[in-house]
Design a protein around this motif. Sequence first.
Motif, PDB file in Angstrom:
ATOM      1  N   HIS A   1       0.800  -1.234   0.000  1.00 26.67           N
ATOM      2  CA  HIS A   1       0.000   0.000   0.000  1.00 26.67           C
ATOM      3  C   HIS A   1       0.830   1.281   0.000  1.00 26.67           C
ATOM      4  O   HIS A   1       0.376   2.317   0.494  1.00 26.67           O
ATOM      5  N   ILE A   2       2.060   1.195  -0.511  1.00 25.87           N
ATOM      6  CA  ILE A   2       2.889   2.426  -0.567  1.00 25.87           C
ATOM      7  C   ILE A   2       3.140   2.780  -2.030  1.00 25.87           C
ATOM      8  O   ILE A   2       3.478   1.908  -2.830  1.00 25.87           O
ATOM      9  N   THR A   3       2.975   4.065  -2.371  1.00 20.44           N
ATOM     10  CA  THR A   3       3.388   4.547  -3.694  1.00 20.44           C
ATOM     11  C   THR A   3       4.545   5.522  -3.500  1.00 20.44           C
ATOM     12  O   THR A   3       4.416   6.491  -2.742  1.00 20.44           O
ATOM     13  N   VAL A   4       5.665   5.232  -4.168  1.00 19.46           N
ATOM     14  CA  VAL A   4       6.811   6.151  -4.115  1.00 19.46           C
ATOM     15  C   VAL A   4       6.820   6.953  -5.413  1.00 19.46           C
ATOM     16  O   VAL A   4       6.613   6.398  -6.494  1.00 19.46           O
ATOM     17  N   TYR A   5       7.060   8.255  -5.312  1.00 19.97           N
ATOM     18  CA  TYR A   5       7.075   9.125  -6.498  1.00 19.97           C
ATOM     19  C   TYR A   5       8.514   9.394  -6.947  1.00 19.97           C
ATOM     20  O   TYR A   5       9.426   9.429  -6.126  1.00 19.97           O
ATOM     21  N   GLY A   6       8.658   9.604  -8.262  1.00 26.37           N
ATOM     22  CA  GLY A   6       9.971   9.964  -8.804  1.00 26.37           C
ATOM     23  C   GLY A   6      10.751   8.747  -9.277  1.00 26.37           C
ATOM     24  O   GLY A   6      10.203   7.652  -9.420  1.00 26.37           O
ATOM     25  N   SER A   7      12.022   8.955  -9.496  1.00 29.74           N
ATOM     26  CA  SER A   7      12.898   7.953 -10.122  1.00 29.74           C
ATOM     27  C   SER A   7      12.955   6.631  -9.352  1.00 29.74           C
ATOM     28  O   SER A   7      12.787   6.601  -8.140  1.00 29.74           O
ATOM     29  N   ASP A   8      13.246   5.558 -10.079  1.00 26.27           N
ATOM     30  CA  ASP A   8      13.448   4.245  -9.471  1.00 26.27           C
ATOM     31  C   ASP A   8      14.853   4.101  -8.903  1.00 26.27           C
ATOM     32  O   ASP A   8      15.126   3.209  -8.124  1.00 26.27           O
ATOM     33  N   SER A   9      15.751   5.000  -9.339  1.00 29.56           N
ATOM     34  CA  SER A   9      17.143   4.876  -8.906  1.00 29.56           C
ATOM     35  C   SER A   9      17.381   5.697  -7.636  1.00 29.56           C
ATOM     36  O   SER A   9      17.154   6.909  -7.619  1.00 29.56           O
ATOM     37  N   TYR A  10      17.868   5.035  -6.598  1.00 29.03           N
ATOM     38  CA  TYR A  10      18.142   5.722  -5.328  1.00 29.03           C
ATOM     39  C   TYR A  10      19.148   6.849  -5.521  1.00 29.03           C
ATOM     40  O   TYR A  10      19.149   7.847  -4.824  1.00 29.03           O
ATOM     41  N   LYS A  11      20.019   6.712  -6.553  1.00 32.88           N
ATOM     42  CA  LYS A  11      21.054   7.721  -6.787  1.00 32.88           C
ATOM     43  C   LYS A  11      20.452   9.071  -7.168  1.00 32.88           C
ATOM     44  O   LYS A  11      21.081  10.105  -7.018  1.00 32.88           O
ATOM     45  N   GLU A  12      19.239   9.029  -7.725  1.00 33.22           N
ATOM     46  CA  GLU A  12      18.653  10.283  -8.223  1.00 33.22           C
ATOM     47  C   GLU A  12      17.753  10.971  -7.202  1.00 33.22           C
ATOM     48  O   GLU A  12      17.123  11.969  -7.509  1.00 33.22           O
ATOM     49  N   HIS A  13      17.671  10.439  -6.000  1.00 31.79           N
ATOM     50  CA  HIS A  13      16.748  11.018  -5.022  1.00 31.79           C
ATOM     51  C   HIS A  13      17.366  12.096  -4.133  1.00 31.79           C
ATOM     52  O   HIS A  13      16.643  12.812  -3.435  1.00 31.79           O
ATOM     53  N   VAL A  14      18.706  12.216  -4.147  1.00 33.41           N
ATOM     54  CA  VAL A  14      19.413  13.198  -3.317  1.00 33.41           C
ATOM     55  C   VAL A  14      18.835  13.186  -1.883  1.00 33.41           C
ATOM     56  O   VAL A  14      18.577  14.238  -1.279  1.00 33.41           O
ATOM     57  N   GLY A  15      18.604  11.997  -1.359  1.00 32.73           N
ATOM     58  CA  GLY A  15      18.134  11.867   0.019  1.00 32.73           C
ATOM     59  C   GLY A  15      16.653  12.151   0.224  1.00 32.73           C
ATOM     60  O   GLY A  15      16.167  12.129   1.349  1.00 32.73           O
ATOM     61  N   ILE A  16      15.913  12.413  -0.873  1.00 37.55           N
ATOM     62  CA  ILE A  16      14.495  12.788  -0.739  1.00 37.55           C
ATOM     63  C   ILE A  16      13.614  11.632  -1.230  1.00 37.55           C
ATOM     64  O   ILE A  16      13.757  11.187  -2.369  1.00 37.55           O
TER      65      ILE A  16
END
Length: 403
Positions: free
Chosen positions: A313-328
Amino acid sequence: MNAFRKDFPVLSENKYAYLDSAATAQRPVQVLKAVEDFYRTANANPLRGLYELSIKATDAYEDARARVARFIDASSSEEVIFTKNTTESLNLVAYSYGRAFVKEGDEILIAVSEHHSNIIPWQTLAKEKNAKLVYLYPNEKGEYSLDEVKAKCNSRTRIFAMAQVSNVLGIPKPIKEYAKIAHSVGAVMVVDGAQSTPHMKVSVRDMDADFFAFSGHKLMAPMGIGVLYGKKELLEAMPPFLTGGEMIEYVTEQSATFAEVPHKFEAGTVNAAGAVGLAAAIDYLENVGFDFIEKTEEKLTAYLLDELKKVPHITVYGSDSYKEHVGIVTFNVDDCHPHDVASILDADKVCIRAGHHCAQPLMQFMKVNATNRASLYFYNTEEDVDRFLTSIKNVRKELGYGS
Ligand SMILES: Cc1ncc(COP(=O)(O)O)c(C=O)c1O
């Protein structure tokens, strides 16, 4: 546990799992001490007095400016203006540069994922000047293609304003490429660096930004000190923003001439203690090192993202790559309002952000009203992430859902 965590009083007893550093970072004792030392040993009104103490205050303030210039790789400290925060820096550009150089029929190009601080000043300017505000839209990952940027930059474009890192999606943007396109049509490139400066080495010269804005408080400096970098020739051509003391050269009853840059843009008593705190924060940050920051954040983000995706039941938004999240990491829990999610986590002393993140046009584009956001910094630990995960797994049960 990393060696730096002990420097942060709020984190030292592990009372909180603080996952809201994109809103504001925690401060290390080194920054608190620098501010206290300024008030204890150098406190006088900078840039005004001719006595030793005031000269000390002035020197501390101007040394901080030089430190900022080195940090962002500006050609000279004259290109660094102290403001309150990113919001004021962007308003300065919109009010001063915008009102002087944007005319009826001109276009201002921005991204739909911008923070309101990088939308409202341009909306206001566009309305006042009868100019057009043009939007770029991202793909699922949060990327803006160079083709779309090229298609929307034209001879009418005067300003292209974009965050280097989105405060919702985290993804870093190829600003250098965007600046080339902006410059090819004669537009200026305005960069919102609020979410990039705490996490990555920035060079305003390499990216060829015309203006670059950031807030001290997101990189561990006191609240109330921010920066606007501007290319000197642009700053010199711009009229003042706020007027009054300190920003003048000579005043008569009916007219005034203005100080040289950067002081032309710093009206009134300046925030010298804030500037000193910012210089100390930059020293601290560079001592930690961007290598360590990037590695720690990548490791923690990868762990958080991987584990979060396993939770039903969780939706994560944005890129699939952890490298592109800049900690967000921005996400929603099915059927649960983000405010409820954040309140349930708060009961476990886990601090995350919930709401529209001052990015309502992006929320509208993503077809959500609000989201939750966990944001990491180098002082976070796996234990912080574990506390977050334990708490998040409990949310739906707390709200009365079976699973
Ligand atoms: C991308 C971005 N731009 C601008 C701002 C505004 O920063 P401030 O409130 O310090 O002016 C923020 C704050 O969250 C941000 O994340």
